[in-house]
Design a protein around this motif. Structure first.
Motif: not given
Length: 226
Positions: A110-118
């Motif tokens: 799983c690849l994800m981007e994290i922005n402000a904890g989201i």
């Protein structure tokens, strides 16, 4: 690329290890040192496995699983990194065969981007993850090993590689594909102009030369009595 966090579970000699890179590294370049067999290369393998599902040496990824791992324990690598001001996380679970089973317990990624904890999931299928990682980083697994992590012997391998391989790596590293496309278009345009010239100008010039030569040629002499 700036590594932030690396978590290993049942990976090589690491039963469960968490490395907070952002707490120990504040430089764009760093060196991993240690005694032979201390697990330095395993950390490189962890980076490459997480991102590309490969190893630095090309060995079978199944060999990355801890030899003493219990069947109920999965081999997991979680890698957080920062690139161009964005925070990414990739989590990969290694496929393995449980004792007594004929079927392999499948792996996951799983690849994800994290922005402000989201967390925003970018891809969960192997091919999609591969494409997205190469798009984000701008390098394939071979180029990543040659340029970014430089495991033992790999930099020498890059230096000894042929010119075409160096050219492709450096083109990806410095993002000069645009200029190459521009050069290709100019070359194609030049070829088109050359072809049009040969098809139109040269035949017309030959005709003009033929007509000119015909006009300048003296008439044939007539013999008397004919």
């Amino acid at each position: 690329m700036k590594p932030i966090r690396l978590e290993l579970r049942e990976f090589g000699p690491y039963k469960h290890e968490v490395i907070q890179w952002n707490e120990i590294i504040n430089e764009p370049m760093f060196l991993i040192t240690g005694k032979t067999g201390s697990g330095k290369s395993t950390l490189f393998d962890a980076f490459v496995y997480a991102l590309y599902n490969k190893t630095t040496s090309g060995k079978d990824i199944a060999s990355l699983r801890t030899k003493t791992a219990d069947d109920k324990d999965k081999t997991i690598v979680i890698f957080d990194f920062e690139l161009q001001g964005k925070h990414y996380r990739i989590e990969r679970t290694l496929a393995y065969l449980k004792t007594g089973n004929k079927n392999i317990t499948s792996g996951k990624v799983c690849l994800m981007e994290i922005n402000a904890g989201i967390e925003t999931i970018l891809a969960t299928k192997e091919n999609d993850v591969k494409e997205k990682v190469e798009q984000i980083i701008g390098l394939d697994d071979k180029q990543f090993c040659q340029i970014i992590i430089l495991p033992q012997g790999k930099f020498k391998e890059f230096l000894l590689s042929n010119s075409n391989e160096k050219k492709e790596v450096l083109r990806s590293l410095f993002n000069t594909h645009f200029y190459q496309k521009f050069v290709d278009k100019l070359q194609n345009y030049a070829k088109t102009l050359d072809s049009n010239y040969k098809l139109k100008v040269l035949p017309a010039a030959r005709i003009r030369n033929f007509q000119k030569n015909s006009q300048q040629r003296p008439p044939p002499l007539l013999r008397s009595g004919w």
